[in-house]
Design an enzyme around this catalytic site. Structure first.
Site, PDB file in Angstrom:
ATOM      1  N   GLU A 228      10.622   1.624   9.460  1.00  0.00           N
ATOM      2  CA  GLU A 228      11.899   3.208   9.600  1.00  0.00           C
ATOM      3  C   GLU A 228      10.783   4.004   9.954  1.00  0.00           C
ATOM      4  O   GLU A 228       9.848   4.417   9.610  1.00  0.00           O
ATOM      5  CB  GLU A 228      12.000   2.354   7.857  1.00  0.00           C
ATOM      6  CG  GLU A 228      12.874   1.876   7.463  1.00  0.00           C
ATOM      7  CD  GLU A 228      13.567   1.701   7.889  1.00  0.00           C
ATOM      8  OE1 GLU A 228      14.193   2.329   8.674  1.00  0.00           O
ATOM      9  OE2 GLU A 228      14.543   0.095   8.122  1.00  0.00           O
TER      10      GLU A 228
ATOM     11  N   CYS B 125      13.310  12.201   5.447  1.00  0.00           N
ATOM     12  CA  CYS B 125      13.945  11.401   7.177  1.00  0.00           C
ATOM     13  C   CYS B 125      15.360  11.893   7.705  1.00  0.00           C
ATOM     14  O   CYS B 125      15.129  12.208   9.208  1.00  0.00           O
ATOM     15  CB  CYS B 125      13.118  10.017   7.422  1.00  0.00           C
ATOM     16  SG  CYS B 125      14.402   8.650   6.246  1.00  0.00           S
TER      17      CYS B 125
ATOM     18  N   GLU C 237       9.669  16.465  14.484  1.00  0.00           N
ATOM     19  CA  GLU C 237       9.401  16.637  13.741  1.00  0.00           C
ATOM     20  C   GLU C 237       9.095  17.425  12.760  1.00  0.00           C
ATOM     21  O   GLU C 237       7.942  16.783  12.543  1.00  0.00           O
ATOM     22  CB  GLU C 237       9.872  14.627  12.742  1.00  0.00           C
ATOM     23  CG  GLU C 237       9.921  14.580  11.772  1.00  0.00           C
ATOM     24  CD  GLU C 237       9.840  13.065  10.956  1.00  0.00           C
ATOM     25  OE1 GLU C 237       8.639  12.387  11.446  1.00  0.00           O
ATOM     26  OE2 GLU C 237      10.713  13.033  10.523  1.00  0.00           O
TER      27      GLU C 237
ATOM     28  N   LYS D 288       0.654  -1.484  -0.085  1.00  0.00           N
ATOM     29  CA  LYS D 288      -0.396   0.266  -0.252  1.00  0.00           C
ATOM     30  C   LYS D 288       1.167   1.243  -0.094  1.00  0.00           C
ATOM     31  O   LYS D 288       1.905   1.584   1.210  1.00  0.00           O
ATOM     32  CB  LYS D 288      -0.809   0.211   1.390  1.00  0.00           C
ATOM     33  CG  LYS D 288      -1.655   1.205   1.250  1.00  0.00           C
ATOM     34  CD  LYS D 288      -2.263   1.717   2.648  1.00  0.00           C
ATOM     35  CE  LYS D 288      -1.456   3.272   2.731  1.00  0.00           C
ATOM     36  NZ  LYS D 288      -1.640   4.154   1.936  1.00  0.00           N
TER      37      LYS D 288
END
Ligand code: NAP
Length: 481
Positions: free
Chosen positions: A246, A280, A384, A171
């Site tokens: 991750e 990231c 973040e 997905k």
């Protein structure tokens, strides 16, 4: 373009025929639709994958490596289209999509094909016995990926999963379905056996959730945000699925007093603002030694102000649109928070662009932003943001730089800039992270381990680590006569 699911080698609507609009974030325009799938669509994809499993795993690894090369050839033949689709879906500069997304998607397949061919057998001799480690497929695996590097990250999982003899239900992010669809077109064109690769489009809580919960999907490889990762782990771990996570990052760029300032400024800009800061690995916290901080900061601001921001299709554009209006508002709210927390905006924080063919007001554009004067423990400096925003922090001693770098919940990446590589290497080893560069950033050897510590993830991808994740080792111990 109306993107359908790809199940058992056939492009099909979602069973209940619902769709989602696909928006180009640079223009705000609807550029097509994608299937809004649910549990029943996942069920049908899993059935196809299970049916294909036996024949696919019966091939030798070298035969499957040949399939990876054929996929790479197919993608290469459509490389420009791949880059165009990625740029339209994400709003990223077309030049970046060509150089990074399209190239790396092709390279991922070639890399794992070559890696398999060079692989040494895993044999452990004892005085009286020989151990041979066989790498069996897991079965059907679930892959869930984000929007920032859509096919780059999906192919990074698809290639090793296929190589090890697994079949796939994947997905992609619902914000970026176009290149996953191109991958399906390519596998269809080259005749990859039906059911080996199945892609089901839709929302995370609908399709993603059904993948997590499906009892016949025995492993989940997930790349995305830390909060979603927590949910993925909470759902899949009690089912004893193999898990690779991750997750997010808040990475430090550490500039020592003996760094080459030209190199450090260029590196900090690249680390901070590549893909609009939506990588990231981006270095969103810049730690600079007080003795060079003023010079470095004014040079950094100058370089950031010179960045060409605007229409993704312009060859010179360095910063395109963010992924969506929603995400842009989230990034803006962090800039506002930075001001409230006592920070000073040295540049950016606004929406006007420099491109000649200016973006429309519906485009999700935000100028690259540098914030100074924040406490290194402030929310703006530790959470973040995943956008074109960096914060600057000064340090006096190496110990202090290490402490600041480690003062977040994340531990994904980082970089150290110094004229003394031994000193930088020493510091690098003390940063709590999975990968760290010295005098460079995002310089990747695909054989090396990639992944995070702390809340940046669990497990590693890359080379042997990917092959290890996507297989079940079986040790056969043979007693000598
Ligand atoms: P996200 O919101 O966590 O989404 C990632 C994927 O998970 C998407 O496909 C999403 O689908 C799906 N998802 C959402 N809810 C789910 C659920 N309940 N069950 C199963 N799947 C679900 O992350 P994102 O905003 O797309 O990507 C940005 C994040 O990814 C950042 O935090 C970034 O640091 C991280 N990232 C990490 C790495 C790495 O290698 N460590 C690489 C790239 C990005 P929808 O899109 O439909 O919500």
């Amino acid at each position: 373009m109306n993107v359908l699911n790809f199940i058992d080698g056939v492009f099909v609507d979602a069973i209940d025929e619902q769709t989602i609009s696909n928006i180009n974030p640079a223009t705000g325009q609807i550029i097509g639709t994608l299937a809004r799938s649910k549990g029943l669509d996942v069920e049908s994809a899993v059935e196809a994958a299970l049916n294909a499993q036996q024949d696919w795993s019966a091939l030798s690894m070298l035969e499957r490596a040949d399939w990876l090369d054929r996929i790479a050839d197919g993608l290469e033949a459509r490389k420009e289209e791949l880059a165009q689709r990625e740029s339209r879906d994400t709003g990223k500069p077309l030049a970046l999509a060509r150089r990074v997304d399209a190239q790396r998607s092709i390279d991922n397949f070639r890399f794992f094909a070559d890696f398999a061919r060079k692989r040494e057998p895993e044999v452990f001799e004892m005085t009286d016995a020989t151990n041979v480690v066989h790498r069996n497929p897991i079965g059907t695996v679930g892959l869930i990926t984000p929007w920032n590097l859509p096919l780059y990250l999906l192919s990074w999982k698809v290639a090793p999963a296929l190589l090890m003899g697994n079949t796939i239900v994947a997905k992609p992010s619902e914000l970026t379905p176009l290149t996953a669809n191109l991958l399906c077109e390519v596998t269809s064109e080259i005749g990859l056996p039906s059911g080996v690769l199945n892609i089901v489009h839709g929302y995370g809580p609908e399709v993603g959730q059904a993948i997590l919960e499906h009892p016949d999907i025995r492993a989940i490889s997930f790349t995305g945000g830390t909060e979603t990762g927590r949910h993925v782990a909470a759902t899949a771990a009690p089912m004893f699925k193999k898990l690779s996570l991750e997750l997010g990052g808040k990475n430090a760029t550490i500039i020592l007093d003996d760094a080459d300032i030209d190199m450090a400024v260029e590196g900090a800009v690249r680390a901070g603002f590549t893909n609009g800061g939506q990588v990231c690995l981006c270095g969103s916290r810049i730690l600079v030694h007080t003795s060079i901080a003023d010079e470095f900061t004014s040079r950094l601001v100058e370089a950031v102000e010179a960045m060409v921001c605007g229409a993704p299709e312009n060859e010179s554009t360095q910063i395109g649109a963010l992924i969506s209006q929603d995400h842009m508002h989230k990034v803006e709210s962090y800039i506002q928070l930075g001001i409230e927390e006592g920070g000073t905006i040295l540049t950016g924080g606004t929406r006007e662009m420099t491109g000649q063919v200016g973006p429309t007001s519906e485009g999700a554009f935000l100028r690259p932003t540098v914030i100074d004067g924040l406490d290194h423990n402030s929310r703006t400096s530790t959470e973040e943001i995943f956008g074109p925003v960096v914060t600057i922090h000064r340090f006096e001693y190496d110990e202090e730089a290490i402490e600041i770098a480690n003062s977040t919940e994340y531990g994904l990446a980082g970089s150290v800039w110094s004229g003394d590589t031994n000193r930088a290497h020493e510091i690098a080893q003390r940063i709590e992270t999975g990968i760290i560069w010295v005098n460079t950033w995002l310089h990747r050897d695909l054989r090396t381990p990639f992944g995070g510590v702390k809340n940046s993830g669990v497990g590693r991808e890359g080379g042997a680590w990917s092959l290890g994740f996507f297989s079940e080792p079986l040790n056969v111990c043979i007693k000598h006569d």
